[in-house]
Design a protein around this motif. Structure first.
Motif, PDB file in Angstrom:
ATOM      1  N   UNK A 256       0.885  -0.573   0.403  1.00 45.10           N
ATOM      2  CA  UNK A 256      -0.040  -0.056  -0.049  1.00 45.10           C
ATOM      3  C   UNK A 256       1.015   1.416  -0.678  1.00 45.10           C
ATOM      4  N   UNK A 257       1.949   0.752   0.447  1.00 45.71           N
ATOM      5  CA  UNK A 257       2.777   2.314   1.262  1.00 45.71           C
ATOM      6  C   UNK A 257       3.757   2.158  -0.711  1.00 45.71           C
ATOM      7  N   UNK A 258       4.224   1.323  -0.604  1.00 43.52           N
ATOM      8  CA  UNK A 258       4.605   1.319  -1.748  1.00 43.52           C
ATOM      9  C   UNK A 258       4.524   1.855  -3.357  1.00 43.52           C
ATOM     10  N   UNK A 259       3.933   1.105  -3.766  1.00 48.70           N
ATOM     11  CA  UNK A 259       2.885   1.531  -4.643  1.00 48.70           C
ATOM     12  C   UNK A 259       2.439   2.950  -4.983  1.00 48.70           C
ATOM     13  N   UNK A 260       2.121   3.418  -4.025  1.00 51.05           N
ATOM     14  CA  UNK A 260       1.414   4.344  -3.900  1.00 51.05           C
ATOM     15  C   UNK A 260       2.659   5.781  -4.256  1.00 51.05           C
ATOM     16  N   UNK A 261       3.615   5.313  -3.325  1.00 48.77           N
ATOM     17  CA  UNK A 261       4.473   6.041  -3.752  1.00 48.77           C
ATOM     18  C   UNK A 261       5.489   6.388  -5.112  1.00 48.77           C
ATOM     19  N   UNK A 263       4.209   5.627  -7.412  1.00 49.53           N
ATOM     20  CA  UNK A 263       3.081   6.157  -8.686  1.00 49.53           C
ATOM     21  C   UNK A 263       3.499   7.558  -8.913  1.00 49.53           C
ATOM     22  N   UNK A 264       3.432   8.544  -7.219  1.00 48.38           N
ATOM     23  CA  UNK A 264       3.074  10.028  -6.761  1.00 48.38           C
ATOM     24  C   UNK A 264       4.323  10.903  -7.780  1.00 48.38           C
ATOM     25  N   UNK A 265       5.480   9.484  -7.582  1.00 51.68           N
ATOM     26  CA  UNK A 265       6.690   9.890  -7.672  1.00 51.68           C
ATOM     27  C   UNK A 265       6.628   9.992  -9.421  1.00 51.68           C
ATOM     28  N   UNK A 315      -5.826  -6.582  -4.224  1.00 47.21           N
ATOM     29  CA  UNK A 315      -5.115  -5.463  -4.131  1.00 47.21           C
ATOM     30  C   UNK A 315      -3.950  -4.318  -4.185  1.00 47.21           C
ATOM     31  N   UNK A 316      -2.987  -5.459  -4.582  1.00 52.21           N
ATOM     32  CA  UNK A 316      -2.122  -4.937  -6.152  1.00 52.21           C
ATOM     33  C   UNK A 316      -2.221  -4.624  -7.138  1.00 52.21           C
ATOM     34  N   UNK A 317      -3.589  -5.886  -7.491  1.00 48.89           N
ATOM     35  CA  UNK A 317      -4.277  -6.082  -8.961  1.00 48.89           C
ATOM     36  C   UNK A 317      -4.482  -4.162  -8.596  1.00 48.89           C
ATOM     37  N   UNK A 318      -5.521  -4.392  -7.578  1.00 53.60           N
ATOM     38  CA  UNK A 318      -6.397  -3.040  -7.223  1.00 53.60           C
ATOM     39  C   UNK A 318      -6.280  -1.876  -7.782  1.00 53.60           C
ATOM     40  N   UNK A 319      -4.840  -1.631  -6.912  1.00 52.40           N
ATOM     41  CA  UNK A 319      -3.942  -0.590  -7.356  1.00 52.40           C
ATOM     42  C   UNK A 319      -2.961  -0.218  -8.453  1.00 52.40           C
ATOM     43  N   UNK A 337      -2.963   7.924  -3.018  1.00 52.39           N
ATOM     44  CA  UNK A 337      -3.032   7.867  -1.793  1.00 52.39           C
ATOM     45  C   UNK A 337      -3.800   7.336  -1.552  1.00 52.39           C
ATOM     46  N   UNK A 338      -4.623   8.654  -1.089  1.00 55.37           N
ATOM     47  CA  UNK A 338      -6.015   9.003  -1.223  1.00 55.37           C
ATOM     48  C   UNK A 338      -7.294   7.986  -1.160  1.00 55.37           C
ATOM     49  N   UNK A 339      -7.230   8.129  -2.296  1.00 55.94           N
ATOM     50  CA  UNK A 339      -8.866   7.322  -3.289  1.00 55.94           C
ATOM     51  C   UNK A 339      -7.491   5.187  -2.405  1.00 55.94           C
ATOM     52  N   UNK A 340      -6.867   4.895  -3.071  1.00 54.58           N
ATOM     53  CA  UNK A 340      -6.480   3.940  -2.235  1.00 54.58           C
ATOM     54  C   UNK A 340      -6.443   4.020   0.089  1.00 54.58           C
TER      55      UNK A 340
END
Length: 908
Positions: A256-261, A263-265, A315-319, A337-340
């Motif tokens: 959850x943390x790394x996939x969000x980071x 994408x945001x990056x 969850x990984x597939x969803x993200x 990340x807010x959506x996640x």
């Protein structure tokens, strides 16, 4: 020659040194040496557990139950025990985290060593050495984890730290400590290492959705293969310890943390999401294939493990899919990340609303286990299940300065993950893993055996920051070494290693590994349990029933649909406190009601704290009909009687026949019973005027100080243990141990004797008590009062019987008291005591009373009854106003049938 450079500071020509290093033995040689040391230091005490007669001797409570589940697998290889009716009477229990891959590994080794038919001595030898061997194997994945973070130097430092840590890890992995803890650490570290490798491969080869859609198997082969191996490693860990589902939660948090980071990056989460989907998908499928029960419980091989693993995979597939949708709609990446987070909250809310019992179970698994809040009062009765009083002091004791340098390494690794250009997902994984295990170690002291690997890894990460990750493979290209970095590295090694090698005990692993012995409780109970096995009917044979052969101790019993095993006629339970349940199961081969899984602890507390024999009887009768959620402590006598009336015919035959009490139950463990019974801390204690023991006190005469009160003396536990069932109708002492125990109460005053605070109340005297007493007596500011000394056999066994009725007529006024008196002697130590029972004379001069002791033995074990080691010195003496007016004989068979004894009136 040394020279100064503007960029690097002071440097030296390192060519001669590096040539020397290259000639040293290869790294595996050092690794094998460290492993050999780890095995040796843990196996030092091996012979303390062998006594030449094949008797099992182990340390710690749970070791005994692992011994049972391993022996089951030896006899039923490769099966593990599905359900055990030889504990948690009268329902039996699914054993969950016992009888796992750990037991299969040891059982397989024993079968190989024993040529397919190992003796008990062979299995014991393998079991004693297996745990040190497994602990030594932990060095392998630890080295590779540390090497990935700090190069060759970091890898070796991590292994050396692992070998030298003197705390919980070595305490849980020595010979005699036959438990799954070392295997947990091994398989968890392997799983983390496998995940690190899989993440690195994915970062390098970057699998994407198009590769899957176009079936580009060549491009996916390596990422998918390494991810699948990581999923297998996680499944192996869960097969060793089902509550290790926390590792799946750690991976979920990481993704959850790394996939969000990512994408945001500005990157794509798909390569890492691919790893999560494949790895946790494999874990989910494998654990689904081995599900044993449908109950959602972290300790069970049930739906929780595969459900959470598949949820993380999904969850990984969803993200990954959400990121693509985000991209198509050109939504600002910062909101991703807010959506996640919103999705996670919605999923949690759905579980809480649709499956509230599952959500409650999840919260119970988090509070007091993963985070240090929400402890229950009963959980804190187990010392290692609570937080340390002094967190920093506790961690220093466990890891020395390596804990503090590990925190620096954690900060450095976290900073690198956020700020460095060479961002690596495995660094974030280590940070998340270390933070969660730190929280677990703070929440429950026992989880510190897990924490050794993260502490070693974080110190390796710090080394990596210092030396820049130089590996042995880099040595041929290195010609100069930064003197400053070398100095810092040597200083770090000195700081973290020297305190672990001090010769001041108990700081070293040599002390921790060399002083392991069979647990005191197990050895104290051994003779009593062996007596119980030899002198009571086998379960299934009580009362002459002929079902013992069909109720095999190592039999295979499927999990009952309702979780309530249907015991054969003649089976029975043993009532004792939960600490001793495994001893009763293994040493006596009898069925305890309460056990160290804390099963039935509340109902056991309801029995022992009952304020009358009548209430205690009702508790025992109500237990078979009670639901798990019923708290018998909260029911009055009418409600207990109503519950007992609801028993089915099957349940009416399921009763506890024996009660076993030791000195600790009558002493400090009564506080645990009080807690389970829901009583306040001040219950069963009051200030009373007492006479001090002047030789042991610093005051003389009498003081008004805390002691056990009348309410305690009226409890069934006290009446049985201290009074030998005097005045009771349905319980008789049938055995007491040869060992003696002295009880003492110690109070301290620091205001000149005005007020007294309890140090120990009704406590069995141990070396710890004596040491504390010496310390207090040497304190010039303390007044010490020692009082309430009494001595009892350490362990006593009581039998529950119907009781025989004594009736007669005496020439005495109505309302007079008739007393039946019987003098008895125990076979052990020849101890004598007197039993008395009273009755009131009726209008016609008649009296009637029920007594639990026999004067004549006419039944034995072969007939399904007890061979008591307590015998009467003669008949009952029936007294009125102190004068013997009659005698009475009671056959032992009358006690079981509730018949009338023979009362002979005196005519002179």
């Amino acid at each position: 020659m040394a020279e100064r450079t503007e960029r690097d500071g002071w440097t030296v020509d390192a060519t001669p040194l590096l040539e020397f290093v290259r000639r040293l033995p290869h790294v595996p040689s050092y690794l094998l040496l460290a492993m050999a040391f780890m095995f040796w230091v843990r196996a030092q005490s091996y012979r303390n557990f062998l006594n030449g007669d094949g008797t099992v001797r182990l340390t710690a409570i749970d070791s005994w139950y692992h011994w049972r589940t391993t022996m089951y697998t030896v006899r039923n290889w490769p099966q593990t025990m599905p359900y055990d009716p030889w504990t948690a009477y009268p329902t039996g229990t699914y054993v969950g985290q016992f009888g796992t891959l750990f037991d299969q590994i040891v059982a397989t080794a024993a079968l190989i060593v024993g040529g397919g038919d190992p003796s008990q001595e062979t299995v014991l030898t393998v079991a004693l050495l297996a745990v040190p061997a497994i602990a030594a194997l932990v060095a392998i994945p630890t080295y590779f984890v540390c090497r990935r973070l700090g190069g060759w130097v970091g890898g070796m430092l991590g292994v050396v730290l692992l070998a030298l840590f003197p705390g919980r890890f070595i305490g849980k992995s020595t010979a005699g400590m036959y438990q799954h803890h070392a295997a947990e650490v091994l398989f968890m570290t392997v799983a983390v290492l496998a995940a690190m490798v899989a993440l690195t491969v994915a970062e390098r080869e970057r699998p994407r959705y198009e590769d899957v859609a176009d079936r580009e198997w060549r491009a996916l082969r390596r990422p998918a293969g390494y991810a699948a191996l990581a999923g297998l490693a996680v499944a192996l860990y869960l097969w060793v310890w089902p509550p290790g589902v926390v590792l799946v939660a750690i991976f979920g948090l990481f993704f959850a943390i790394e996939l969000s980071a990512r994408y945001v990056g500005g990157g794509s989460p798909e390569p890492l999401a691919f790893v999560g989907a494949v790895a946790l998908g494999v874990t989910g499928l494998l654990t689904t294939a081995t599900m044993e029960v449908t109950e959602v419980h972290p300790a069970a091989e049930g739906p929780l493990q595969p459900a959470l693993a598949l949820a993380v995979a999904g969850g990984c597939v969803f993200m990954a899919g959400l990121a693509r949708a985000w991209e198509r709609r050109e939504i600002d990446r910062r909101y991703y990340p807010l959506a996640v987070a919103a999705g996670i909250v919605v999923a949690a809310a759905a579980i809480a609303l649709v499956l509230p019992s599952v959500w409650e179970r999840i919260l119970r698994g988090v509070y007091g286990r993963l985070i240090p809040v929400g402890y229950s009062a009963t959980a804190l009765t187990v010392a290692e299940a609570g937080p340390p009083d002094d967190v920093l002091g506790f961690f220093y004791e466990q890891y020395g300065p390596a804990f503090l340098t590990g925190l620096v390494g954690l900060a450095a690794l976290a900073a690198r993950s956020v700020l460095a250009d060479d961002h690596r997902a495995e660094h974030v994984l280590i940070v998340v893993w270390a933070l969660v295990l730190t929280s677990m170690a703070v929440t429950q002291q026992r989880f510190n055996y897990y924490y050794v690997a993260p502490v070693a890894a974080l110190n390796a990460a710090l080394v990596g920051e210092i030396v820049g990750g130089i590996d042995r493979g880099d040595l041929p290209r290195v010609r100069v070494v930064d003197v400053g970095r070398v100095a810092v590295l040597l200083g770090l090694a000195a700081v973290v290693l020297l305190p672990l090698t001090t010769l001041v005990p108990p700081a070293t692993v040599l002390d921790a590994g060399g002083d392991q012995r069979p647990s005191r409780d197990a050895m104290r109970w051994q003779s009593t349990n062996h007596w119980l096995e030899a002198n009571s009917p086998a379960p299934g044979a009580w009362g002459g029933a002929d079902n013992a052969d069909e109720f095999d101790y190592y039999g295979t019993y499927p999990v009952p649909e309702d979780g309530d095993f249907a015991y054969p006629e003649g089976a029975y339970g043993v009532m004792s406190w939960w600490d001793y349940g495994h001893f009763i199961t293994v040493q006596a081969e009898r069925i305890p009601h309460a056990n160290p899984f804390q099963q039935n602890a509340r109902s056991a507390a309801a029995f022992f704290t009952a304020d009358s024999e009548e209430r205690a009887q009702l508790v025992l009768e109500a237990i078979p009909a009670a639901e798990k959620s019923d708290d018998l402590n909260r029911l009055d006598e009418g409600e207990l009687a109503a519950l007992a009336d609801e028993r089915t015919a099957q349940e009416r035959g399921e009763g506890s026949r024996y009660v076993v009490i030791d000195d600790e139950m009558a002493g400090h463990k009564f506080e645990s019973m009080r807690t389970y019974a829901g009583e306040d801390a001040d219950a069963y204690r009051a200030d009373r005027e007492v006479q001090v023991v002047e030789d042991a006190s610093t005051v003389s005469g009498t003081v008004t100080a805390p002691t056990r009160d009348e309410a305690f003396e009226e409890t069934v536990l006290s009446r049985l243990y201290f009074d030998d069932a005097d005045g009771m109708e349905h319980y008789r002492l049938v055995h007491n141990d040869d060992q003696q125990s002295q009880f003492v109460t110690v109070a301290v005053s620091r205001d000149g004797g005005e007020t007294w605070e309890p140090e120990y109340v009704n406590r069995p005297v141990t070396q710890r008590v004596l040491d504390t007493l010496d310390r207090l007596q040497a304190d010039p500011d303390a007044e010490v009062a020692v009082y309430d000394l009494r001595t009892q056999p350490a362990v006593k066994v009581f039998e529950r019987v119907e009781g025989a009725e004594l009736t007669g007529t005496v020439d005495a006024p109505a309302g007079s008291t008739v007393t039946a008196e019987l003098r008895l002697t125990t076979e052990q130590r020849g101890r004598t005591f007197t039993y008395e029972q009273t009755a009131t004379v009726g209008e016609d001069g008649s009296f009637s009373m029920t007594v639990p002791y026999a004067t004549r033995e006419d039944v034995d074990v072969e007939e399904g009854y007890t061979d008591s080691s307590v015998t009467a010195d003669g008949p009952y003496a029936i007294r009125v106003d102190g004068e013997v007016v009659a005698t009475a004989e009671v056959d032992e068979s009358a006690l079981y049938a509730g018949e009338t004894g023979e009362v002979a009136m005196r005519t002179e």
